[in-house]
Design an enzyme around this catalytic site. Structure first.
Site, PDB file in Angstrom:
ATOM      1  N   LYS A  52      36.074  45.551  50.338  1.00 15.68           N
ATOM      2  CA  LYS A  52      35.950  45.684  48.880  1.00 15.68           C
ATOM      3  C   LYS A  52      34.586  46.277  48.519  1.00 15.68           C
ATOM      4  O   LYS A  52      34.487  47.164  47.668  1.00 15.68           O
ATOM      5  CB  LYS A  52      36.169  44.325  48.206  1.00 15.68           C
ATOM      6  N   GLN A  96      36.127  35.394  46.887  1.00 20.10           N
ATOM      7  CA  GLN A  96      37.067  35.583  47.985  1.00 20.10           C
ATOM      8  C   GLN A  96      37.748  34.254  48.336  1.00 20.10           C
ATOM      9  O   GLN A  96      37.080  33.256  48.575  1.00 20.10           O
ATOM     10  CB  GLN A  96      36.321  36.158  49.210  1.00 20.10           C
ATOM     11  N   ASP A 119      40.282  40.105  39.569  1.00 15.84           N
ATOM     12  CA  ASP A 119      41.435  39.722  40.397  1.00 15.84           C
ATOM     13  C   ASP A 119      42.665  39.468  39.515  1.00 15.84           C
ATOM     14  O   ASP A 119      43.795  39.485  40.005  1.00 15.84           O
ATOM     15  CB  ASP A 119      41.126  38.427  41.168  1.00 15.84           C
TER      16      ASP A 119
END
Ligand code: NDP
Length: 292
Positions: A52, A96, A119
């Site tokens: 990412k 994460q 997200d």
């Protein structure tokens, strides 16, 4: 059979994002900035988060990686989130997952400012998605929509069977594809571990989305000819022929199912790279909304 190339499609999307960043730079605007928090040393999580961060550099975003020790308390982690929530330079951030057992994942998701929730996991964004209001879409389902759109696959009127009902993949994609939207209007069946006669249901699928987390679970006898397969699963299985001793496979038995399918996403190189591309897209959108 047409291979739905998520790697290539994600590169195209990243180029589009890089062009937007170049335009922002030309106007002396603020460069989008993504932050990522990782807790602990889990090797798979580290690989994902590094992908990412690397992707940010590819499109010209600024990025910050915050590595926290595995024994950080929930309170300390929430304090870190609050710093990112307040930092006006950060447009979006991710935490994460999975988190260590002593930290309540739901509490963490709830603590992210919905405007920075790239997200798309926060209840505000899930609620907006469900009500078809503008908001941030969860990255993996958003990536699936993009793949369908760019390959000109119209779900309208088709029977979509989604196997898996997680909050981050199965549930949201089932909602999105059933909605009155351009890449939607499908008749959706959502299956899970309590579903009876799963094969009878999957055999009816015009489009099958597999988000189960079990290697090669969907076999050729479970699908009809010309089915369109979206394989979300990423499962590591032992493979002595590889230097690493393992390889990644999807939830679908690619070798046999691809012989019956009209379209199929590979693993790796299908949905996975799209998730990262859509994370970047969500960051760009968050940054542009802030500037507006
Ligand atoms: P979860 O473990 O949260 O959900 C799995 C779902 O599969 C559950 O709804 C479960 O049912 C269902 N399931 C399990 N066994 C069966 C069965 N025998 N029959 C029918 N349904 C079953 O997984 P995620 O949604 O988070 O992830 C799914 C997969 O996708 C994983 O391999 C993950 O690594 C991958 N993934 C990939 C991403 C990408 O970017 N490519 C992003 C996110 C995930 P029940 O609810 O009843 O337990």
């Amino acid at each position: 059979m047409i291979l739905i190339d998520g790697k290539l499609t994600s590169q195209i999307i990243k180029e589009e994002i890089a062009n937007s960043v170049a335009t922002i730079k030309k106007k002396n605007g603020k460069i989008p900035h993504l932050a990522a928090i990782i807790v602990g040393e889990d090797p798979a999580s580290k690989i994902y988060v590094n992908h990412k961060v690397k992707a940010c550099a590819q499109v010209g975003f600024n990025s910050t990686l915050i590595e926290l020790p595995i024994d950080i308390t929930e309170e300390q982690l929430l304090d870190e989130l609050e710093i990112l929530n307040k930092d006006t330079d950060i447009d979006g951030f991710i935490v994460q997952l999975p988190l260590p057992d002593h930290i309540d994942e739901q509490k963490v998701i709830m603590a992210v400012n919905p405007k920075k929730d790239i997200d798309g996991f926060h209840p505000v964004n899930i609620g907006k998605m469900t009500l078809e209001l503008p908001g941030i879409l969860p990255a993996t389902p958003y990536g699936i929509l993009e793949l369908l759109e760019r390959y000109k696959i119209e779900p309208s009127g088709k029977h979509v069977v989604v196997v898996g009902r997680s909050h981050i993949v199965g549930r949201p994609i089932s909602i999105l594809l059933s909605q009155k939207r351009e890449t939607g209007n499908a008749t959706v069946t959502l299956a899970h571990s309590r579903t009876k006669n799963l094969k009878e249901i999957t055999l009816q699928a015009d489009i099958l989305v597999a988000a189960i987390g079990k290697a090669n679970f969907i076999t050729a006898d479970m699908v009809k000819n010309d089915v369109i397969i979206i394989d979300v699963g990423t499962n590591s299985i032992p493979d002595t022929s590889r230097k690493s001793g393992h390889r990644l496979v999807g939830d679908v038995d690619f070798e046999r199912v691809s012989k019956k399918a009209s379209y199929i996403t590979p693993v790796p190189g299908g949905v996975g790279p799209m998730t990262i591309a859509m994370l970047l897209k969500n960051t760009l959108t968050a940054a542009q909304k802030k500037e507006a």
